[in-house]
Design a protein around this motif. Structure first.
Motif, PDB file in Angstrom:
ATOM      1  N   ASP A 103       0.837  -1.210   0.000  1.00  0.00           N
ATOM      2  CA  ASP A 103       0.000   0.000   0.000  1.00  0.00           C
ATOM      3  C   ASP A 103       0.870   1.259   0.000  1.00  0.00           C
ATOM      4  OD1 ASP A 103      -2.263  -1.596   0.051  1.00  0.00           O
ATOM      5  OD2 ASP A 103      -2.617  -1.332   2.212  1.00  0.00           O
ATOM      6  N   GLN A 104       1.922   1.255   0.810  1.00  0.00           N
ATOM      7  CA  GLN A 104       2.847   2.390   0.874  1.00  0.00           C
ATOM      8  C   GLN A 104       3.518   2.619  -0.475  1.00  0.00           C
ATOM      9  OE1 GLN A 104       5.914   1.930   3.847  1.00  0.00           O
ATOM     10  NE2 GLN A 104       7.183   3.509   2.933  1.00  0.00           N
ATOM     11  N   CYS A 105       4.013   1.552  -1.095  1.00  0.00           N
ATOM     12  CA  CYS A 105       4.688   1.676  -2.393  1.00  0.00           C
ATOM     13  C   CYS A 105       3.725   2.164  -3.476  1.00  0.00           C
ATOM     14  CB  CYS A 105       5.301   0.338  -2.810  1.00  0.00           C
ATOM     15  SG  CYS A 105       6.724  -0.127  -1.804  1.00  0.00           S
ATOM     16  N   LEU A 106       2.497   1.663  -3.466  1.00  0.00           N
ATOM     17  CA  LEU A 106       1.522   2.082  -4.477  1.00  0.00           C
ATOM     18  C   LEU A 106       1.149   3.556  -4.312  1.00  0.00           C
ATOM     19  CD1 LEU A 106      -0.762  -1.077  -4.647  1.00  0.00           C
ATOM     20  CD2 LEU A 106       0.803  -0.230  -6.416  1.00  0.00           C
ATOM     21  N   SER A 107       1.096   4.035  -3.074  1.00  0.00           N
ATOM     22  CA  SER A 107       0.724   5.444  -2.858  1.00  0.00           C
ATOM     23  C   SER A 107       1.894   6.399  -3.093  1.00  0.00           C
ATOM     24  CB  SER A 107       0.151   5.643  -1.455  1.00  0.00           C
ATOM     25  OG  SER A 107       1.157   5.514  -0.484  1.00  0.00           O
ATOM     26  N   GLN A 108       3.142   5.929  -2.873  1.00  0.00           N
ATOM     27  CA  GLN A 108       4.306   6.791  -3.019  1.00  0.00           C
ATOM     28  C   GLN A 108       5.116   6.502  -4.271  1.00  0.00           C
ATOM     29  OE1 GLN A 108       6.538   6.198   0.590  1.00  0.00           O
ATOM     30  NE2 GLN A 108       4.981   7.154   1.865  1.00  0.00           N
ATOM     31  N   GLY A 109       4.818   5.409  -4.940  1.00  0.00           N
ATOM     32  CA  GLY A 109       5.607   4.978  -6.085  1.00  0.00           C
ATOM     33  C   GLY A 109       5.486   5.926  -7.272  1.00  0.00           C
ATOM     34  N   LEU A 110       6.470   5.875  -8.154  1.00  0.00           N
ATOM     35  CA  LEU A 110       6.519   6.780  -9.293  1.00  0.00           C
ATOM     36  C   LEU A 110       6.085   6.132 -10.605  1.00  0.00           C
ATOM     37  CD1 LEU A 110       9.901   8.545  -8.454  1.00  0.00           C
ATOM     38  CD2 LEU A 110       7.565   9.324  -7.956  1.00  0.00           C
ATOM     39  N   HIS A 111       6.006   4.830 -10.656  1.00  0.00           N
ATOM     40  CA  HIS A 111       5.576   4.099 -11.859  1.00  0.00           C
ATOM     41  C   HIS A 111       6.385   4.482 -13.094  1.00  0.00           C
ATOM     42  CE1 HIS A 111       2.188   2.497  -9.574  1.00  0.00           C
ATOM     43  NE2 HIS A 111       2.037   3.716  -9.093  1.00  0.00           N
ATOM     44  N   LEU A 112       7.706   4.493 -12.953  1.00  0.00           N
ATOM     45  CA  LEU A 112       8.601   4.878 -14.049  1.00  0.00           C
ATOM     46  C   LEU A 112       9.436   3.720 -14.587  1.00  0.00           C
ATOM     47  CD1 LEU A 112       9.971   8.282 -12.666  1.00  0.00           C
ATOM     48  CD2 LEU A 112       8.190   7.933 -14.369  1.00  0.00           C
ATOM     49  N   LYS A 113       9.273   2.531 -14.043  1.00  0.00           N
ATOM     50  CA  LYS A 113      10.074   1.389 -14.474  1.00  0.00           C
ATOM     51  C   LYS A 113       9.883   1.169 -15.976  1.00  0.00           C
ATOM     52  CE  LYS A 113      12.688  -2.048 -13.033  1.00  0.00           C
ATOM     53  NZ  LYS A 113      13.977  -1.786 -12.473  1.00  0.00           N
ATOM     54  N   GLY A 114      11.010   1.139 -16.690  1.00  0.00           N
ATOM     55  CA  GLY A 114      10.978   0.892 -18.129  1.00  0.00           C
ATOM     56  C   GLY A 114      10.729   2.125 -18.978  1.00  0.00           C
ATOM     57  N   GLU A 115      10.516   3.265 -18.369  1.00  0.00           N
ATOM     58  CA  GLU A 115      10.288   4.502 -19.129  1.00  0.00           C
ATOM     59  C   GLU A 115      11.560   4.903 -19.870  1.00  0.00           C
ATOM     60  OE1 GLU A 115       7.742   6.676 -19.706  1.00  0.00           O
ATOM     61  OE2 GLU A 115       6.334   5.350 -18.677  1.00  0.00           O
ATOM     62  N   ALA A 116      11.436   5.200 -21.143  1.00  0.00           N
ATOM     63  CA  ALA A 116      12.594   5.577 -21.970  1.00  0.00           C
ATOM     64  C   ALA A 116      13.221   6.892 -21.493  1.00  0.00           C
ATOM     65  CB  ALA A 116      12.174   5.685 -23.429  1.00  0.00           C
ATOM     66  N   ASN A 117      12.411   7.810 -21.027  1.00  0.00           N
ATOM     67  CA  ASN A 117      12.921   9.115 -20.593  1.00  0.00           C
ATOM     68  C   ASN A 117      12.900   9.253 -19.067  1.00  0.00           C
ATOM     69  OD1 ASN A 117      10.164   9.206 -20.406  1.00  0.00           O
ATOM     70  ND2 ASN A 117       9.947  11.269 -21.201  1.00  0.00           N
ATOM     71  N   LYS A 118      13.177   8.169 -18.378  1.00  0.00           N
ATOM     72  CA  LYS A 118      13.155   8.147 -16.915  1.00  0.00           C
ATOM     73  C   LYS A 118      14.052   9.227 -16.314  1.00  0.00           C
ATOM     74  CE  LYS A 118      13.981   4.959 -13.055  1.00  0.00           C
ATOM     75  NZ  LYS A 118      14.314   3.566 -12.714  1.00  0.00           N
ATOM     76  N   LYS A 119      15.276   9.356 -16.834  1.00  0.00           N
ATOM     77  CA  LYS A 119      16.215  10.345 -16.306  1.00  0.00           C
ATOM     78  C   LYS A 119      15.618  11.746 -16.373  1.00  0.00           C
ATOM     79  CE  LYS A 119      20.759  12.402 -16.998  1.00  0.00           C
ATOM     80  NZ  LYS A 119      21.959  12.442 -17.823  1.00  0.00           N
ATOM     81  N   ASN A 120      15.078  12.127 -17.504  1.00  0.00           N
ATOM     82  CA  ASN A 120      14.489  13.465 -17.655  1.00  0.00           C
ATOM     83  C   ASN A 120      13.315  13.667 -16.705  1.00  0.00           C
ATOM     84  OD1 ASN A 120      16.348  14.057 -19.642  1.00  0.00           O
ATOM     85  ND2 ASN A 120      14.972  13.496 -21.325  1.00  0.00           N
ATOM     86  N   LEU A 121      12.469  12.661 -16.589  1.00  0.00           N
ATOM     87  CA  LEU A 121      11.318  12.756 -15.683  1.00  0.00           C
ATOM     88  C   LEU A 121      11.773  12.935 -14.236  1.00  0.00           C
ATOM     89  CD1 LEU A 121       9.058   9.975 -17.250  1.00  0.00           C
ATOM     90  CD2 LEU A 121       8.600  12.445 -17.256  1.00  0.00           C
ATOM     91  N   LEU A 122      12.772  12.161 -13.813  1.00  0.00           N
ATOM     92  CA  LEU A 122      13.265  12.277 -12.447  1.00  0.00           C
ATOM     93  C   LEU A 122      13.928  13.629 -12.195  1.00  0.00           C
ATOM     94  CD1 LEU A 122      14.665   8.683 -11.845  1.00  0.00           C
ATOM     95  CD2 LEU A 122      12.681   9.737 -10.746  1.00  0.00           C
ATOM     96  N   CYS A 123      14.727  14.083 -13.148  1.00  0.00           N
ATOM     97  CA  CYS A 123      15.399  15.386 -12.993  1.00  0.00           C
ATOM     98  C   CYS A 123      14.369  16.503 -12.906  1.00  0.00           C
ATOM     99  CB  CYS A 123      16.372  15.630 -14.147  1.00  0.00           C
ATOM    100  SG  CYS A 123      17.862  14.613 -14.023  1.00  0.00           S
ATOM    101  N   GLU A 124      13.333  16.424 -13.707  1.00  0.00           N
ATOM    102  CA  GLU A 124      12.271  17.426 -13.673  1.00  0.00           C
ATOM    103  C   GLU A 124      11.511  17.356 -12.341  1.00  0.00           C
ATOM    104  OE1 GLU A 124       8.052  17.924 -15.898  1.00  0.00           O
ATOM    105  OE2 GLU A 124       9.806  17.650 -17.227  1.00  0.00           O
ATOM    106  N   MET A 125      11.206  16.142 -11.909  1.00  0.00           N
ATOM    107  CA  MET A 125      10.469  15.931 -10.663  1.00  0.00           C
ATOM    108  C   MET A 125      11.210  16.476  -9.439  1.00  0.00           C
ATOM    109  SD  MET A 125       8.916  12.210  -9.898  1.00  0.00           S
ATOM    110  CE  MET A 125       7.763  11.885 -11.196  1.00  0.00           C
ATOM    111  N   PHE A 126      12.537  16.281  -9.431  1.00  0.00           N
ATOM    112  CA  PHE A 126      13.347  16.679  -8.281  1.00  0.00           C
ATOM    113  C   PHE A 126      14.155  17.950  -8.547  1.00  0.00           C
ATOM    114  CE2 PHE A 126      12.789  12.007  -7.747  1.00  0.00           C
ATOM    115  CZ  PHE A 126      11.998  12.072  -6.607  1.00  0.00           C
TER     116      PHE A 126
END
Length: 168
Positions: A143-166
């Motif tokens: 439940d904790q992981c589903l509520s806090q998770g980012l659902h980015l596994k396998g995303e081609a632009n994961k790095k850009n999404l994370l940099c933008e997010m943080f």
């Protein structure tokens, strides 16, 4: 020189055939769909270790004997305290864990990084610490992981999404 050749052979074998294959060659009973990441040390009695299916272990150590009997070795030269280790199915063992003799880890378990694990570990649970203690039920962790998770596994632009997010 002989020890160096053995280490070289094991290094080459691991590179050619993978960590799981090497573990099996050493005598570890290991199920399908497992991964060993980093240096996983199975100690001096790897044939006493049984690992279920879909298990992920990061740099950790398995110890099947109690080295403390060293202090009694002069009085009891043949004394050994040895016990097998059994890991269930669908288990994650975080980096830097030490799994001690006689440990039995149930199914659907997460062991937190840096834990020292001894005894019977309940299925459907999260354990962490020194010594490892039950932290929560697997369902609560899910439940904790589903509520806090980012659902980015396998995303081609994961790095850009994370940099933008943080804001990096």
């Amino acid at each position: 020189m002989n020890n160096i050749l053995i280490k070289l052979y094991l290094f080459i074998y691991k590179k050619l055939f993978g960590s799981v294959s090497l573990a099996r060659k050493l005598g570890v009973k290991i199920g399908e769909d497992c991964r060993l990441i980093g240096k996983v040390d199975f100690g001096s009695e790897p044939y006493l270790i049984e690992i279920g299916k879909h298990v992920s272990i990061t740099t950790s150590s398995f110890v099947t004997h109690d080295g403390g009997v060293w202090v009694m070795r002069k009085e009891n030269p043949k004394l050994d305290v040895i016990a097998p280790i059994k890991i269930g199915n669908n288990v994650f063992i975080g980096t830097g864990c030490i799994i001690l003799p006689g440990t039995i880890i149930g199914n659907n378990v997460v062991i937190g990084a840096g834990s020292v694990v001894k005894g019977i570990i309940d299925s459907e649970s999260i354990y962490a610490g020194i010594p490892a203690r039950k932290v929560k039920e697997l369902s609560d962790y899910k439940d904790q992981c589903l509520s806090q998770g980012l659902h980015l596994k396998g995303e081609a632009n994961k790095k850009n999404l994370l940099c933008e997010m943080f804001n990096q």
